[in-house]
Design an enzyme around this catalytic site. Structure first.
Site, short mmCIF file in Angstrom:
data_model
loop_
_atom_site.label_atom_id
_atom_site.label_comp_id
_atom_site.label_asym_id
_atom_site.label_seq_id
_atom_site.Cartn_x
_atom_site.Cartn_y
_atom_site.Cartn_z
N GLU A 20 2.45 -10.85 -12.41
CA GLU A 20 2.45 -9.38 -11.98
C GLU A 20 3.70 -8.57 -12.04
OE1 GLU A 20 0.09 -6.81 -8.34
OE2 GLU A 20 1.78 -8.10 -7.98
N TRP B 57 -6.03 -8.07 -10.72
CA TRP B 57 -6.33 -6.43 -10.92
C TRP B 57 -7.75 -6.19 -11.57
CZ3 TRP B 57 -4.14 -1.94 -9.13
CH2 TRP B 57 -2.77 -2.20 -8.65
N TYR C 283 1.68 1.79 -11.03
CA TYR C 283 3.17 1.07 -10.56
C TYR C 283 3.75 1.11 -11.82
CZ TYR C 283 1.18 -0.34 -6.07
OH TYR C 283 0.60 -0.04 -4.97
N CYS D 250 -0.19 1.35 -2.81
CA CYS D 250 -0.04 0.80 -1.38
C CYS D 250 1.20 0.54 -1.12
CB CYS D 250 -0.77 -0.51 -1.30
SG CYS D 250 -2.64 -0.06 -1.47
N ARG E 165 2.37 1.97 2.68
CA ARG E 165 1.58 2.81 3.19
C ARG E 165 0.20 2.30 3.90
NH1 ARG E 165 -3.15 4.05 0.99
NH2 ARG E 165 -3.32 3.70 -1.34
N ASP F 124 -3.13 -4.67 3.30
CA ASP F 124 -4.22 -5.58 3.52
C ASP F 124 -3.66 -7.00 3.85
OD1 ASP F 124 -5.95 -7.82 3.34
OD2 ASP F 124 -6.67 -7.16 1.53
#
Length: 264
Positions: free
Chosen positions: A58, A80, A94, A146, A166, A169
């Site tokens: 990733e 994803w 991103y 996130c 922000r 999980d």
């Protein structure tokens, strides 16, 4: 990673129950911080197995500026898939923001290249930032960022990173985010001729989904073991030249994985 387990326990015992965008429901805290000295081991959880191959691919995908899941899928990574459209596209997430931030004059800024150039030429700058929160592009993203802002800091020939997340999980996403930005810090440090310092993980809304409570309790019954060690190919001096084979994790001996559903 006792600090991570303390975060799980704190959310379970002191968090507030809230509804969320996915409809699953969370128990959340607002404002929390973890800190890890990267010289003391690579912060990959040992109280459950984290798929390090997915972490590496990733990050390499993000550094390529890619926003289509094809590269990930070709390398056996499916993290994803739930957010991709029928063509595998995710919108300007991103990778696009890191490598090709759109400027008002039509030009683009490669934030990763600029960041590394600034660390090398002006290491004590307070502007060593990497942002994914591009307000004008968010409506076109399949998922708003996130982990949205990282700041780097050089002191005593060591590179530290603070991530502002922000939304976190804690059971599924945060272990990956923690490992990913720690890995990014290692890669940048190597190509800038620095050692690694601290990784500081700062959260806004940090939460456990309601359907992850039992999994969290299982993990809290386990004791962490020694952290693994990261080994990079020392010959790589260009961050965009790293391949999967150049990044190795040594002595990772985690306990069994714990499955949990992803809320989309």
């Amino acid at each position: 990673m006792k600090a991570y387990l303390e975060l799980l326990q704190t959310i379970l015992s002191k968090g507030s129950d809230r509804m969320d965008r996915t409809g699953t429901g969370t128990r959340a805290l607002f404002g929390y911080q973890l800190r890890h000295d990267l010289s003391q081991g690579f912060p990959l959880l040992t109280t459950k197995k984290v798929h390090f191959k997915s972490v590496v691919y990733e990050l390499l995908w993000l550094l390529k500026g890619d926003t289509n899941v094809a590269y990930l899928q070709q390398n056996g990574v499916r993290i994803w898939d739930e957010w991709a459209d029928a063509q595998g596209e995710l919108g300007p997430i991103y990778g696009k923001q890191w490598r090709a931030w759109a400027n008002p004059d039509g030009s683009q800024t490669d934030q990763i290249s600029e960041l590394i150039a600034q660390i090398k030429s002006n290491p004590y700058s307070r502007r060593l930032l990497l942002s994914a929160w591009n307000v004008s592009d968010i409506p076109q993203m399949s998922l708003a960022p996130c982990h949205c802002l990282a700041q780097f800091f050089v002191c005593d020939n060591k590179l530290s990173c603070q991530l502002y997340q922000r939304s976190g999980d804690v059971f599924l996403g945060v272990p990956f985010n923690l490992a990913s930005y720690s890995l990014l810090t290692h890669l940048i440090a190597q190509v800038c001729g620095l050692q690694v310092g601290d990784f500081v993980h700062t959260f806004g809304d940090v939460h456990l989904y309601h359907n992850h409570f039992e999994q969290a309790k299982i993990q809290l019954q386990r004791s962490p073991t020694a952290l693994p060690t990261l080994q990079l190919n020392p010959e790589i001096q260009d961050i965009f030249s790293f391949q999967y084979e150049d990044i190795k994790l040594l002595n990772y001996n985690p306990q069994a994985g714990i499955k949990a559903a992803v809320s989309v």
